[in-house]
Design an enzyme around this catalytic site. Structure first.
Site, PDB file in Angstrom:
ATOM      1  N   GLU A 410       0.810  -1.219   0.000  1.00 36.42           N
ATOM      2  CA  GLU A 410       0.000   0.000   0.000  1.00 36.42           C
ATOM      3  C   GLU A 410       0.849   1.279   0.000  1.00 36.42           C
ATOM      4  O   GLU A 410       0.723   2.107   0.879  1.00 36.42           O
ATOM      5  CB  GLU A 410      -0.916   0.023   1.231  1.00 36.42           C
ATOM      6  CG  GLU A 410      -1.877  -1.149   1.283  1.00 36.42           C
ATOM      7  CD  GLU A 410      -3.186  -0.883   0.563  1.00 36.42           C
ATOM      8  OE1 GLU A 410      -3.204   0.001  -0.329  1.00 36.42           O
ATOM      9  OE2 GLU A 410      -4.162  -1.564   0.881  1.00 36.42           O
ATOM     10  N   GLU A 486      -3.805 -10.554   0.026  1.00 35.95           N
ATOM     11  CA  GLU A 486      -4.610 -10.538   1.248  1.00 35.95           C
ATOM     12  C   GLU A 486      -6.019 -10.945   0.843  1.00 35.95           C
ATOM     13  O   GLU A 486      -6.551 -10.447  -0.149  1.00 35.95           O
ATOM     14  CB  GLU A 486      -4.660  -9.132   1.874  1.00 35.95           C
ATOM     15  CG  GLU A 486      -3.299  -8.643   2.340  1.00 35.95           C
ATOM     16  CD  GLU A 486      -3.315  -7.210   2.913  1.00 35.95           C
ATOM     17  OE1 GLU A 486      -4.383  -6.699   3.285  1.00 35.95           O
ATOM     18  OE2 GLU A 486      -2.229  -6.612   2.970  1.00 35.95           O
TER      19      GLU A 486
END
Ligand code: IPT
Length: 965
Positions: A410, A486
């Site tokens: 991220e 994820e």
């Protein structure tokens, strides 16, 4: 003011990164008790703190490694995405907690002359070091090694080492991982001698050619004197470094068979022990391959965590974690979102886990400002980015378990990320590069997404994902294997939908599996004055800005107790698929492993009637090669006399394995063999009105309201239809589809009931009601039909949703409260643990016993939990053995679900922590016909359509009878 602290340079004075070598050079472990002074702000540089002569005897004693917030200085703080300081890069607040560390150490008298290196394995976030009063330099990169040359400053005898660590620095902008902000020297500190003619650095590339079954070995020792390599097992002796050696036939390393070869590298001045695993990793034809076979990663994300020590994880806990992963059929780890403690990778090499090693990088907080000034695309930060990936790769590249480098998490998009990838491609072409954050990531080798719903994963499996902006990047991406870095957010109860993901991974070759989010709940252990323990989450330390219990989203609770979700995961990831086909009289088995056969496993069977074992034995399932299937005849077992006879086939470790004891179960399957014919119906009773009461078999009712008041001699309260459950984190859906807000808006947590009719007929007492919330015209028409036969009181419950429902229902069932002395629970149904309808693969039919307390799962934020599915009968007893038996009479599929608690759903909903739940002297029991699945909308997709509880007509039939003491 700009300073190193608020500058772009990642370090000064630090040595170039290198591998961590198991060397025979003398070393001093500098962990232990240091002197410590905590300052709320950055002090002036000239305060003499590092002077060897400073009298620090008044300072506190303090353990290294540790975080100071967990030792009484400052406080932990949790944010997920947001920076806990203004987004004003590279500047940080004046309020910048600083830890000053000092320790003296005595050089042993036999410490050799020459160079020495001071190594800090982890300092969060900015470290400056002095030895004997002279500054060595500074370093950032909290989870990366920093080494400083120290030999020239060492003195015989007593030496004084001083380190100053600041909580915030420019580097904090690169370390916005979803975790507690915790500071200090949290990994080890070592002084290592550097011999003349030593081995400065060493890289191993141990390849495996699956077409020939042979290995190659190349060892490089840049900047070192001549080095010889010995690998006795393969007859390799004294060979030169820098050349590729054909070592002949080898057993390859894999997570399933983590074969390591012991080797030694020796120069004139130093010997280094190596553990070499031969293996290949490649992306070929859009598939992720290892040793020539396609990989399906059964992975989890792992942050480092310990409820008392934070990210200063004790080594024995690390080993326990790897064992627990292996025992739950996990075979891969993404080290979210930083390189782990180096010992963790040693364990992965030894015990077998595929590792995606992630660089210590995240700039997620820039999302809140629309990625303005994101360091990822700012050339001033380029060197810091490169420094981080170099240090990651240099430290960990000799681990066979590491099969991919991840640039970070991220961090948005930008050229600095591309520069990192380019650097890796040039310096370690043996491993693919991963990064999820840039949809047009033309510089990576696998396509990665997080929390993509099943339908989207299926589209990707078919290579049918929507095009991204840049056509050439789009084309590049379509040729790549896909990884869910994820998925299945394991926050609170859940996650649901795991089995459906696994089916997609198995169906589409492009899909290489993924990593469930995440292994741990990062709760911090606290104790009340009376000793009651509980686990804190965001906001519990008075943080102004925080993300609450989003930090508690793991498969294991902070005390490392496996959650029900982990049981479901173990079943989903089982390496053998077992199907008991009672109709065909066979057991089908399939070896789902990629490399290993099943010779380490044995297959056992057990036939049980109502959960009581009738017979057991071993099943002659042949050893299966990877991918191979078999069919074995089921043993003959006598028929059922009283209830159901189930066959359970269990695949277990045939001997002690490195990660499990003999008998450890890796897979199981079940089938219903026979069911006894029901006996003759006992004589029916008729309702008898006596004054204000109606008696019906073992039931006593209020004649006016038609409410059950007593059953089998036990007082019953609040007997009525229930639809509410304390919303789970997945129901709340913070980063997914929020369902609970609908439920509350509709008023499902405040339903009221209106009696429509009570009829005490010849055969039954029938109560009809309407259950509905204030301010709404929707509701449920409910019919309670009570009858009795023999010693059993029967309820036929029917609920029919009427009106316009904007949402699925949480559940439909019967609520009641019984006397508090009932504390032992035994049931024949699915268990032993909690489950939801979309995560029921880990619970089997059997007979189980527990206490009411034992049925609860103490999720850090209280919510629906403890549901037991598929109940055929349930017995509740007091200490004297007397109590109530409840049996299923059909209507709710394969049996009802139940919960039993000392508090009701409203109390559970209101509590912020489990220890706040006050036990009532009542047993709140729920018998559910059906419920809405779990899904994983706390961060990701909601409940799949087939597991939603659509308002409609729902039925339950249950019988109550007395259990004598
Ligand atoms: C995403 C993060 O990558 C991860 O660190 C963690 O925060 C996880 O999800 C949720 O627990 S961020 C999410 C808001 C997409």
């Amino acid at each position: 003011m700009t300073s190193d602290l608020e500058g772009f340079a990642p370090s000064a004075g630090a040595r170039p990164p290198r591998a961590r070598l198991d060397s025979d050079a003398p070393a001093l472990d500098l962990d232990g008790t240091w002197r410590f002074r905590y300052l709320p702000e950055v002090p002036a540089d000239h305060d003499g703190f590092a002077d060897p002569g400073l009298d620090d005897s008044g300072w506190d004693e303090f353990p290294v490694p540790s975080h100071w917030q967990l030792h009484g200085y400052g406080a932990p703080a949790y944010t997920n995405v947001h920076y806990p300081f203004p987004v004003d890069p590279p500047f940080v607040p004046d309020e910048n907690p600083t830890g000053e560390y000092r320790r003296t150490f005595d050089l042993p008298p036999d410490w050799p002359e020459g160079g020495a290196v001071l190594r800090f394995d982890g300092a969060d976030s900015f470290l400056r070091v002095w030895l004997n009063g002279t500054e060595l330099g500074f370093s950032t990169g909290s989870r990366l090694v920093a080494e400083f040359d120290a030999g020239h400053l060492l003195r015989p005898g007593r030496n004084v080492l001083a380190a100053r660590v600041h909580q915030w620095s420019a580097a904090s902008y690169l370390e916005d991982q979803d975790m507690w902000w915790l500071s200090g020297l949290f990994r080890g500190v070592t002084l290592q001698h550097r011999p003349a003619e030593g081995i400065e650095d060493l890289t191993v590339v141990a390849g495996y050619d699956h077409t020939t079954g042979t290995g190659t070995l190349r060892v490089d020792t840049p900047g070192s004197a001549p080095v010889r390599i010995d690998l006795p097992e393969l007859g390799l002796h004294g060979a030169a470094t820098g050349t590729v050696h054909e070592v002949g036939p080898v057993e390859p390393w894999s997570a399933e068979s983590p074969r390591l070869y012991a080797a030694e590298a020796a120069s004139a001045g130093e010997r280094v022990r190596l553990r070499i695993g031969f293996r290949s990793v490649a992306v070929e034809n859009g598939r992720l391959m290892a040793n020539g076979r396609p990989l399906l990663l059964r992975g989890v994300n792992r942050h480092e965590w310990h409820p008392d020590h934070g990210r200063a994880v004790p080594p024995e806990t690390m080993r326990a974690d790897v064992l627990a992963m292996k025992q739950h059929n996990v075979d891969a780890v993404r080290t979210s979102h930083y390189p782990p403690h180096p010992s963790f990778l040693d364990l992965c090499d030894e015990l077998g886990l595929w590792v995606v090693d992630e660089c210590d990088l995240e700039t997620h907080g820039f999302e809140a400002v629309e990625w303005r000034d994101n360091p990822s695309d700012d050339p001033r930060w380029r060197e810091a980015y490169l420094d981080r990936i170099r240090r990651t790769v240099a430290r960990d590249r000799n681990h066979p378990s590491v099969i991919m480098w991840s640039l970070g998490n991220e961090a948005g998009r930008g050229e600095n990320l591309r520069a990192m990838a380019d650097w890796v491609h040039e310096h370690d072409p043996t491993r693919p590069v991963h990064y999820e954050g840039d949809p047009d990531s033309s510089y990576v080798d696998v396509y990665s997404r997080m929390y993509a719903p099943h339908a989207e994963v299926e589209e990707i499996g078919r290579c049918g994902e929507p095009a991204t902006e840049d056509p050439s990047a789009d084309a590049h991406r379509r040729g790549l294997p896909f990884v869910l870095c994820e998925y299945a957010h394991a926050m609170g109860a859940g996650p649901g939908g795991l089995a459906e993901y696994q089916r997609l991974f198995e169906r589409y070759p492009r899909l290489a599996g993924g990593f469930v989010w995440e292994w741990f709940d990062h709760g911090i252990r606290r104790r009340e004055d009376d000793g009651t323990e509980w686990f804190a989450y965001g906001g519990d330390f008075g943080e102004v800005l925080h993300d609450g219990s989003f930090v508690a989203d793991g498969l294991v609770l902070p005390d490392r107790a496996p959650s029900p979700g982990l049981t479901a995961l173990a079943a989903t990831f089982a390496p053998v698929r077992v199907e008991v086909d009672a109709g065909a009289g066979v057991v089908r088995a399939e070896n789902l492993r990629t490399f290993a056969d099943t010779s380490d496993l044995a297959v056992h069977w057990e036939a049980a009637e109502e959960g009581v074992v009738l017979e057991r034995g071993t099943l002659p399932v042949p050893v299966l090669a990877p991918g191979e299937r078999s069919e074995t005849e089921l043993p003959q077992v006598r028929g059922a006399a009283v209830g159901q006879v189930w066959m359970t086939v269990s695949v277990r470790a045939a001997r002690d394995l490195p990660w499990a004891e003999e008998g450890h179960e890796v897979a199981w399957g079940q089938g219903l063999l026979t069911e006894a014919e029901p006996g003759p119906e006992p004589a029916a009773h008729h309702p008898v009105t006596e004054g204000r009461h109606v008696r019906l078999g073992p039931g006593v009712f209020d004649a006016r309201t038609g409410r059950l008041l007593e059953v089998a001699g036990l007082g019953a309260e609040g007997v009525r239809l229930g639809v509410w459950r304390a919303p789970t984190d997945n129901d709340e859906g913070t980063h997914g589809f929020p369902l609970a807000p609908f439920w509350r808006a509709v008023g499902l947590d405040r339903m009221v009931e209106r009696r429509r009719s009570v009829e005490a007929g010849h055969e039954a007492l029938q109560l009809r009601t309407r259950l509905a919330p204030a301010a709404r015209d929707l509701g449920l028409e409910v019919s309670y039909r009570w009858s009795a036969a023999g010693s059993t009181l029967w309820l036929d419950l029917e609920a029919r949703a009427v009106g316009e429902w904007p949402c699925p229902l949480p559940r439909v069932g019967l609520d009641l409260a019984l006397p508090g002395f009932l504390d032992t629970v035994e049931w024949f149904g699915r268990g032993p643990g909690e489950a939801f309808r979309d995560m029921d693969q880990g619970v089997r039919v059997g007979r189980f016993t527990d206490t009411v307390a034992g049925l609860q799962t103490p999720y850090l934020r209280p919510q629906e939990n403890g549901v037991r599915l598929g109940t055929r009968w349930l017995e509740l007893r007091g200490a004297d053995g007397a109590g109530l038996r409840i049996r299923d009479g059909g209507g709710a599929g394969e049996g009802f679900a139940f919960t039993a608690r000392r508090w009701d759903d409203h109390a559970l909903d209101a509590a912020r922590h489990p220890h706040e739940l006050a036990a009532e002297d009542r047993l709140h029991l729920r018998l559910d016909a059906d419920h809405h699945g779990s899904g994983s909308a706390s961060c990701g997709p909601g409940v799949l359509p087939e597991h939603q509880l659509t308002p409609g007509t729902h039925r339950l039939r249950v019988g109550f009878s007395r259990l004598p003491g």
